[in-house]
Structure formats: C-alpha cells, structure tokens
Enzyme design. Structure first.
Site: not given
Ligand code: GDG
Length: 468
Positions: A158, A366
């Site tokens: 990821h 990222d």
């Molecule tokens: C890894 C990789 C890749 C955030 N704050 C809240 C909340 N979130 C949710 C967001 C989003 C998710 O968390 C974060 O997704 P990301 O893609 O930004 O990041 P990582 O956690 O670092 O994930 C990344 C991912 O895996 C998938 O392959 O995209 O690059 O690092 O969905 O909305 N959700 C809720 N409340 C919050 O306050 N419910």
C-alpha cells in the site's frame, strides 16, 4: 468457487449486527474483495497479551470467517512498532534520517511472520487463493512456502517502493527482496514503484525479466504490476449528498458564514506533510493579507502510532506550529487554523470535503492517498472545489488535472492555494469532470477485481514448485 484468504496486520471484525467497526481504507477494500468470494480474513486482533496462544480465534460472520491472533508485548514492540513502523515505514517513504534499524526488532518481525504462517497454514485449503496486504508481512509467502503451501499467493504493497539506493540502506534489504520473490503476484500502487522494485530485484538478485512484468528470481517466476487502489465511489458520493443533514457539518457551514474553507484530512504521520502544509498556509496569509479573515483552514488529524517516538515528536511540532501561526495572525473573531485530532465518522468527513472550496493533500510521499480521491468524489457537479495535490502522492498520476505541487516548496503551495481560491467556476468544472469520471471507473471494486483476476490466472499456468 475458490475461497479467498486475506491476510493483513490488523483485522477489522464486524460486530454481530453486521456493522463494521473500522471503515478505514483497508477494511473497505477487503469488504469489496469479499463481495465475489467466500472468504477468510486472518491477522492480528489488535490485542496485546502476555503469552498469546498460537491458535487463532475463529469468528463467523456470514460468508466471511475471521481468524485473529493476539501479540505479546515483545512482538508488538519489535515487529509492529519497531521493524515495521520505525525501519520499513520511514525508509519506504524516503525518510532515511528517521529510520532506525535494530537486529532484535528485525528478529521479532521475522518471528511474528513465522508464527502467523504456522497459524494460517493449518487453515489453508488446496483451492484457496491467498492475498497478503502491506509491509508488515513481506516475508509471509516465504514462511508459507517453507511449510509446503503451494497455493497462489499475491501481495499488495500500500505504500511507496523507493529507489534501490534508498531501500538498500536497510540492513535486511537483501533478505527482504529474496522473500518477496516468493509471491506469485506483487501489486504496487504506481508504475514508478514497479520500476523501483523490478530494478532492485534485477540488480541485487540477478532476476531475469521475462516480459509483461514477469521476472525469474532464483528459479521461481513472479509478476510485478501496478494496481492503483480506488475508493467506494458510490458509497462516498451518497454520504456527501446526505451530509447536509448532519449536525457537525451544518454547524461548521453556518460558522463559516462567508468565509472560504480549506481542508486537510490525514492521520498524524510525518509522511503526510502536515507542519509543512501549515507553513505554506502561513505563507499564503503573509502574501495575501487581504484574505485574512476571509479564509479558514481546517485540519483533521487523528493521532496514530503514538507509541513510536517520532510520532510523539511530530505531534509536539504540529501543536507548536498551529499555536505560533494562530497566535501571530489570529484575531478575536478569526482563527486561521482549526486543528482537531479527533476522528470523525466518514459521512461527516464527506460533508466537510463538500463544504471546502480547496482540498489540501500535500504529503511528502504517499503510496496513493485516498483523501485526494474522496475530496474529488464529494464535490458537487455545478460548483466543485479545487484539489491541491502533492506530485509525490501516487494519486497524482490518476489526478493530473489537480493543481500539482512540490510539498517541499511552501511558496509553490501558497501560490497554488491562491490560484485555487480565485479559480473561475468554468475552470473548476473543467478540471474536476475528468477526475471524477476516472475515479468512478477506477474504483475500489475495479482495483480488487483486477488484482484477483491476475492472481487467479496463476492457476491456469504451469507453476514452479516451491523452493526447498
Ligand atoms: C495507506 C497508504 C494508501 C482520516 N481521518 C479520518 C478518516 N480518515 C480516513 C480517510 C482515508 C483514510 O483514513 C486514509 O487513507 P490514506 O490513503 O490517506 O492513508 P494511509 O492510512 O496512510 O494508508 C496510502 C492507503 O494505504 C490505501 O492503499 O492510499 O498511500 O499510506 O480513507 O478518509 N476516517 C474517518 N475519520 C477520520 O477522522 N472515519
């Protein structure tokens, strides 16, 4: 029909009433994968206990069975907080200065992978296809092969796969590369990630390219391809459309009055560039004093990995930065940065994205970044907001119509904020339309189907025997 076995560090077991406890990126993705398969989801329960049993606890929920194991305090310290989050995570995100390698952490990482493999092997049936997720479990296929498991095993990474010179600084790099070659299919987020890993295998292990992403490594064939992860577009859109009724969203919008909203949503992680983004916003207000009091920046940043010292340090740095900027610029009736560390339900996030004129997604690195995609999908067709997106996020490859920026350059980000705020509606629609169409086509279901179809195809080809 083949059974799908998903393995990830953490397992999100839904409650008995079917409600999902965690609606994070991976949980949504796994749920999607199980729509066309019966399955088993194996991994850590999230509990840390003295002397955990090696036998997984089995929980049945409809067509999916969950098998979870606990970790000991030493496992948690060495495997999870140590090697995975203090060595692999920073190195994979190009942060050599933040990486800390310890032999005992690496031994703990290998031990937990071995224990997981032993527990999982007993549950595997001959026709199962196995899909392993993320950097905590790089050696799992090797461990399973060592136990005689010859089923197709795929791996999805990821986070970014860095250039060889960066990855090879890890003292365990050779070991990890040899291990990853035991997967039949390796999925990465972008083509540059595919290039980095393939080059590394060719240069370090003398892997032989066979064309079409396949490589022969040590007499075994593996295939490396990019599968950019998507989001649940229909679900997110619906949440954004209905969010007007939500109290938090309504009150936030009322509180804005005529002010324009900039939004950032990230786990508190140094890869996400939160303090750097705040400094860019500070820069924006410094060079656009007429916009003070007219613009508010809301940053939602739930804490994560609080047991890791670098995250504690980051938390202090962000608190200080917010305090300094608000103290220097704020007025009795205006606070430039609203910083919250609480997690909000997804429907609230969807509504806040929709209310924001500008989405600020400026990670230093990222793998993909789902927030960028969620922001696009949450917009209205006749008056969409503008996405300011780091060119170092995997998502930038599918969202080239966003305002792409270098997050290390706060002047460039400040300028992009200004451009976004003044962008005419026609241009906003013109940029947004192709992005939302692409997100709709390349959603989470498309991602899971592509990966699993590719992995299933391994059944139809002659497979090499597992290495001794
Ligand atoms: C890894 C990789 C890749 C955030 N704050 C809240 C909340 N979130 C949710 C967001 C989003 C998710 O968390 C974060 O997704 P990301 O893609 O930004 O990041 P990582 O956690 O670092 O994930 C990344 C991912 O895996 C998938 O392959 O995209 O690059 O690092 O969905 O909305 N959700 C809720 N409340 C919050 O306050 N419910």
């Amino acid at each position: 029909m083949a059974r799908l076995v998903i393995v990830s560090n953490r397992v999100a077991v839904p409650e008995e009433n079917g409600k999902s406890v965690a609606a994070g990126g991976l949980a949504v993705a796994v749920k999607e994968a199980f729509t066309s398969y019966e399955g088993l989801w194996f991994g850590w329960s999230g509990k840390v206990v003295e002397d955990p049993s090696e036998e997984p606890e089995l929980i049945d929920r409809g067509r999916v069975q969950y098998a979870v194991v606990d970790l000991s305090p030493q496992d948690h310290r060495e495997y999870y907080s140590g090697f995975a989050n203090r060595a692999l995570w920073p190195i994979m995100h190009y942060r050599l200065g933040l990486g800390s390698f310890s032999r005992s952490d690496y031994a703990g990482y290998q031990r937990v992978n071995r224990t997981f493999a032993r527990a999982l092997a007993k549950l595997i049936e001959p026709d199962d296809i196995i899909w392993v997720h993320d950097y905590h479990l790089l050696p799992l296929a090797s461990e399973l092969r060592g136990l005689g498991i010859a089923n197709p095993i795929g791996y999805f990474h990821h986070i970014p796969w860095p250039a060889a010179d960066v990855f090879n600084t890890l003292p365990a790099s050779g070991d990890l590369l040899r291990g990853i070659a035991d997967y039949d299919l390796i999925g990465l987020q972008t083509d540059p990630d595919v290039h980095n890993l393939s080059r590394n295998l060719i240069d370090e292990l003398r892997a032989i390219p066979l064309g079409g992403g396949s490589l022969m490594v040590d007499g075994r064939r593996t295939r490396i391809r990019s599968f950019p992860i998507g989001i649940d577009v229909a679900g997110f859109k619906e949440a954004a459309e209905n969010a007007g009724a939500n109290k938090t969203v309504r009150e936030t919008m009322a509180g804005l009055r005529t002010r324009k909203l900039l939004i950032g949503v990230d786990r508190l992680d140094y890869s996400k560039g939160v303090p750097e983004r705040m400094e860019a916003v500070d820069r924006f207000f410094a060079s656009n004093p007429d916009q003070r009091c007219n613009v508010v920046y809301l940053q939602i940043t739930p804490k994560s990995r609080t047991e890791v010292p670098e995250y504690e340090e980051l938390s202090r740095e962000v608190n200080e930065t917010v305090g300094e900027i608000n103290g220097a610029l704020g007025e009795p009736n205006w606070t430039p940065i609203q910083y919250v560390t609480k997690a909000y339900p997804r429907p609230v996030l969807a509504g806040l994205y929709r209310a924001a004129r500008v989405g600020l997604v400026t990670p230093m690195r990222d793998g993909m970044n789902l927030v960028a995609k969620e922001y696009i999908v949450a917009q209205t067709a006749d008056d969409p907001g503008v996405l300011v997106l780091s060119k170092f996020a995997g998502a930038s490859r599918q969202l080239p119509e966003a305002l792409l920026v270098n997050p290390y350059d706060r002047f460039e980000v400040a300028e992009a904020i200004r451009t976004a705020l003044y962008m005419p509606r026609g241009e906003r629609i013109e940029r947004w339309k192709p992005m939302v169409e692409r997100m709709t086509r390349e959603d989470v279901d498309w991602w899971a189907r592509n990966f699993l179809t590719d992995l299933e195809n391994f059944r139809t080809v002659e497979r090499e025997p597992p290495r001794a």
